[in-house]
Scaffold this motif. Structure first.
Motif, PDB file in Angstrom:
ATOM      1  N   HIS A   1      32.476  47.141  38.649  1.00 22.32           N
ATOM      2  CA  HIS A   1      33.448  46.078  38.357  1.00 22.32           C
ATOM      3  C   HIS A   1      32.981  44.726  38.877  1.00 22.32           C
ATOM      4  O   HIS A   1      33.508  43.690  38.473  1.00 22.32           O
ATOM      5  CB  HIS A   1      34.824  46.432  38.920  1.00 22.32           C
ATOM      6  CG  HIS A   1      34.957  46.252  40.405  1.00 22.32           C
ATOM      7  ND1 HIS A   1      34.600  47.224  41.318  1.00 22.32           N
ATOM      8  CD2 HIS A   1      35.405  45.204  41.145  1.00 22.32           C
ATOM      9  CE1 HIS A   1      34.840  46.798  42.547  1.00 22.32           C
ATOM     10  NE2 HIS A   1      35.334  45.569  42.469  1.00 22.32           N
ATOM     11  N   ARG A   2      31.986  44.702  39.742  1.00 29.59           N
ATOM     12  CA  ARG A   2      31.426  43.452  40.247  1.00 29.59           C
ATOM     13  C   ARG A   2      30.445  42.799  39.266  1.00 29.59           C
ATOM     14  O   ARG A   2      30.093  41.628  39.444  1.00 29.59           O
ATOM     15  CB  ARG A   2      30.655  43.695  41.545  1.00 29.59           C
ATOM     16  CG  ARG A   2      31.450  43.907  42.788  1.00 29.59           C
ATOM     17  CD  ARG A   2      30.469  43.894  43.942  1.00 29.59           C
ATOM     18  NE  ARG A   2      31.076  44.018  45.248  1.00 29.59           N
ATOM     19  CZ  ARG A   2      30.398  43.814  46.373  1.00 29.59           C
ATOM     20  NH1 ARG A   2      29.117  43.476  46.324  1.00 29.59           N
ATOM     21  NH2 ARG A   2      30.995  43.940  47.540  1.00 29.59           N
ATOM     22  N   GLN A   3      29.946  43.553  38.308  1.00 31.39           N
ATOM     23  CA  GLN A   3      28.912  43.022  37.426  1.00 31.39           C
ATOM     24  C   GLN A   3      29.437  41.808  36.647  1.00 31.39           C
ATOM     25  O   GLN A   3      30.591  41.778  36.236  1.00 31.39           O
ATOM     26  CB  GLN A   3      28.429  44.102  36.457  1.00 31.39           C
ATOM     27  CG  GLN A   3      27.704  45.249  37.144  1.00 31.39           C
ATOM     28  CD  GLN A   3      26.465  44.787  37.878  1.00 31.39           C
ATOM     29  OE1 GLN A   3      25.795  43.840  37.474  1.00 31.39           O
ATOM     30  NE2 GLN A   3      26.158  45.471  38.979  1.00 31.39           N
ATOM     31  N   PRO A   4      28.577  40.798  36.457  1.00 31.53           N
ATOM     32  CA  PRO A   4      29.053  39.558  35.810  1.00 31.53           C
ATOM     33  C   PRO A   4      29.752  39.790  34.480  1.00 31.53           C
ATOM     34  O   PRO A   4      30.777  39.155  34.195  1.00 31.53           O
ATOM     35  CB  PRO A   4      27.764  38.749  35.628  1.00 31.53           C
ATOM     36  CG  PRO A   4      26.861  39.232  36.718  1.00 31.53           C
ATOM     37  CD  PRO A   4      27.173  40.696  36.889  1.00 31.53           C
ATOM     38  N   TYR A   5      29.228  40.689  33.667  1.00 28.95           N
ATOM     39  CA  TYR A   5      29.839  40.944  32.356  1.00 28.95           C
ATOM     40  C   TYR A   5      31.274  41.419  32.516  1.00 28.95           C
ATOM     41  O   TYR A   5      32.191  40.935  31.837  1.00 28.95           O
ATOM     42  CB  TYR A   5      29.014  41.985  31.598  1.00 28.95           C
ATOM     43  CG  TYR A   5      29.657  42.444  30.302  1.00 28.95           C
ATOM     44  CD1 TYR A   5      29.479  41.719  29.125  1.00 28.95           C
ATOM     45  CD2 TYR A   5      30.449  43.588  30.268  1.00 28.95           C
ATOM     46  CE1 TYR A   5      30.078  42.130  27.943  1.00 28.95           C
ATOM     47  CE2 TYR A   5      31.045  44.007  29.094  1.00 28.95           C
ATOM     48  CZ  TYR A   5      30.866  43.281  27.936  1.00 28.95           C
ATOM     49  OH  TYR A   5      31.462  43.692  26.781  1.00 28.95           O
TER      50      TYR A   5
ATOM     51  N   GLU B   1      33.665  38.794  34.149  1.00 29.40           N
ATOM     52  CA  GLU B   1      34.093  37.772  33.185  1.00 29.40           C
ATOM     53  C   GLU B   1      35.123  38.332  32.216  1.00 29.40           C
ATOM     54  O   GLU B   1      36.068  37.632  31.811  1.00 29.40           O
ATOM     55  CB  GLU B   1      32.882  37.244  32.421  1.00 29.40           C
ATOM     56  CG  GLU B   1      33.218  36.145  31.422  1.00 29.40           C
ATOM     57  CD  GLU B   1      31.979  35.603  30.722  1.00 29.40           C
ATOM     58  OE1 GLU B   1      32.140  34.920  29.693  1.00 29.40           O
ATOM     59  OE2 GLU B   1      30.862  35.881  31.186  1.00 29.40           O
ATOM     60  N   ARG B   2      34.970  39.593  31.856  1.00 34.63           N
ATOM     61  CA  ARG B   2      35.860  40.184  30.854  1.00 34.63           C
ATOM     62  C   ARG B   2      37.225  40.559  31.434  1.00 34.63           C
ATOM     63  O   ARG B   2      38.254  40.380  30.782  1.00 34.63           O
ATOM     64  CB  ARG B   2      35.202  41.417  30.229  1.00 34.63           C
ATOM     65  CG  ARG B   2      36.001  41.996  29.064  1.00 34.63           C
ATOM     66  CD  ARG B   2      35.232  43.047  28.297  1.00 34.63           C
ATOM     67  NE  ARG B   2      35.982  43.488  27.131  1.00 34.63           N
ATOM     68  CZ  ARG B   2      35.942  42.904  25.942  1.00 34.63           C
ATOM     69  NH1 ARG B   2      35.173  41.835  25.774  1.00 34.63           N
ATOM     70  NH2 ARG B   2      36.665  43.351  24.938  1.00 34.63           N
ATOM     71  N   TYR B   3      37.225  41.103  32.662  1.00 34.89           N
ATOM     72  CA  TYR B   3      38.467  41.645  33.213  1.00 34.89           C
ATOM     73  C   TYR B   3      38.961  40.923  34.462  1.00 34.89           C
ATOM     74  O   TYR B   3      40.025  41.256  34.983  1.00 34.89           O
ATOM     75  CB  TYR B   3      38.288  43.129  33.542  1.00 34.89           C
ATOM     76  CG  TYR B   3      37.871  43.957  32.347  1.00 34.89           C
ATOM     77  CD1 TYR B   3      38.621  43.964  31.175  1.00 34.89           C
ATOM     78  CD2 TYR B   3      36.709  44.723  32.381  1.00 34.89           C
ATOM     79  CE1 TYR B   3      38.235  44.712  30.074  1.00 34.89           C
ATOM     80  CE2 TYR B   3      36.322  45.491  31.286  1.00 34.89           C
ATOM     81  CZ  TYR B   3      37.082  45.470  30.140  1.00 34.89           C
ATOM     82  OH  TYR B   3      36.687  46.220  29.047  1.00 34.89           O
ATOM     83  N   GLY B   4      38.195  39.972  34.955  1.00 31.98           N
ATOM     84  CA  GLY B   4      38.599  39.270  36.162  1.00 31.98           C
ATOM     85  C   GLY B   4      38.254  40.064  37.411  1.00 31.98           C
ATOM     86  O   GLY B   4      37.716  41.169  37.364  1.00 31.98           O
TER      87      GLY B   4
END
Length: 382
Positions: A331-335, A338-341
């Motif tokens: 959940h830390r990954q940039p993608y 950005e998608r889920y906050g």
């Protein structure tokens, strides 16, 4: 240098591949089905479908379930990227579940919390048998069922692992609780084919869809000309060649030996690490789990040791010991951020802050474990 994981390739493995190279089929031949049948017998499933790698196995599982835009898939944040990415490949969204901070595993409670956050229908729940330890499958299956979702076990770490629930011993991948289970044969896994994957299921309809989707979506209707094929839906070229299946068959025949060796090395680690507690403790195995560990993960209180993880990793390397971190919370990954906050998953953060994987593979000698523990003790200044 002792790497954290390594394949064990022996002369008979090489001979099996050489024999496959001399056969009529290098791919899409009889060795593929032979490997699938042998694998299904070993894990106790009715069907096994070989494919290109563990990521392809997850992608095929999502395709077979017809997950897509508007659906949600629950995955734990402590896993490799592929567990979450497979949902995005088909246009579904991911709801990240927290994990137990001491086992790294999704639990029934963390699954419920993730389901409560999921904004839409949940198609599948993907528990990960991290390191080789079994998740609490009956509890997870019950929660998933109440949510109208199917369980797909992500089991690349857990070939050979057993679990006992209500006095009944099960083998990971036998399909008692889930629609499918996926495996990987990457070189650091319990058996190796170089690259390769497998999906097991007890549902013949799913097995047929998996086989069709791994080969471009092609089907051959009965009564048609021998050259005729049709494509009701697009699939992928996710086939596993006969050459690699020959290696897989040879490796699979050694699973009991590999598993016994991993268990013996794990026991030696548990004994050797005991004096380093509470600064260093092995990741906890749940009571129901009888694992064949793929990863020997320890949890280290780095602040109390006065060392950063990087300092410990470098100190181990200087002493000839490789290590790795499994995993950075997905959940830390940039993608995904950005998608889920930003998400608050304290169990995943606590696991990540402390975890370090030490060498574990069948080719290690008993004295290698002693050397690793000594190197770790020195790296921590103990």
């Amino acid at each position: 240098m002792l790497p954290y994981g390594r394949q064990t390739i022996e002369d008979d493995d090489i001979a099996a591949v050489a024999q496959a190279l001399k056969a009529d089929f290098l791919t899409t031949g009889p060795t593929v089905e032979a490997f699938e049948q042998a694998f299904a017998r070993v894990v106790g499933a009715r069907h096994a479908v070989a494919c290109a790698n563990g990521t392809a196995a997850l992608h095929l599982a999502m395709l077979a379930l017809e997950a897509g835009p508007g659906d949600r898939v629950v995955a734990p944040s402590i896993t490799f990227l592929a567990t979450a990415n497979c949902a995005r490949y088909v246009g579904a969204d991911v709801a990240f579940a927290d994990v137990d901070p001491d086992t790294g595993l999704m639990t029934a409670d963390t699954l419920r919390e993730a389901l409560a956050r999921a904004d839409g229908p949940v198609k599948a729940v993907l528990p990960v048998h991290l390191r080789g330890d079994a998740c609490e499958l009956p509890a997870l299956a019950a929660v998933a069922r109440d949510a109208g979702a199917l369980l797909v076990e992500d089991a690349p770490h857990a070939l050979g692992t057993r679990a006992s629930f209500d006095g009944v011993t099960e083998t990971i991948g036998d399909g008692r609780h889930g629609a499918m289970a996926t495996f990987s044969f990457h070189p650091v896994k319990t058996i190796a084919t170089g690259e390769g994957g497998m999906v097991t299921t007890n549902d013949p309809r799913l097995a047929e869809r998996l086989r069709t989707l791994r080969s471009h979506g092609m089907v051959r209707p009965e009564g048609c000309e021998p050259w005729w094929y049709e494509m009701p839906e697009p699939g992928f070229n996710y086939r596993l060649p006969d050459i690699l299946c020959a290696l897989g068959l040879s490796q699979l025949a050694k699973l009991d030996r590999f598993a016994a060796r991993r268990r013996r090395l794990t026991a030696a680690y548990l004994d050797g690490l005991a004096p380093l507690a509470p600064l260093v403790v092995p990741a906890r195995s749940p009571a129901w789990s009888d694992p064949v560990l793929h990863l020997m993960t320890v949890l280290i209180d780095f602040p109390a040791a006065g060392r950063t993880r990087l300092q410990v990793v470098e100190a181990l390397k200087s002493r000839g010991v490789g290590s790795q971190v499994h995993y950075i919370p997905v959940h830390r990954q940039p993608y995904y951020r950005e998608r889920y906050g930003a998400l608050d998953l304290p169990g995943a953060e606590a696991w990540y802050a402390r975890c370090l994987s030490l060498p574990l593979y069948p080719g290690m000698a008993d004295e290698d474990v002693t050397a690793v523990v000594r190197a770790l003790s020195e790296a921590l200044g103990l």
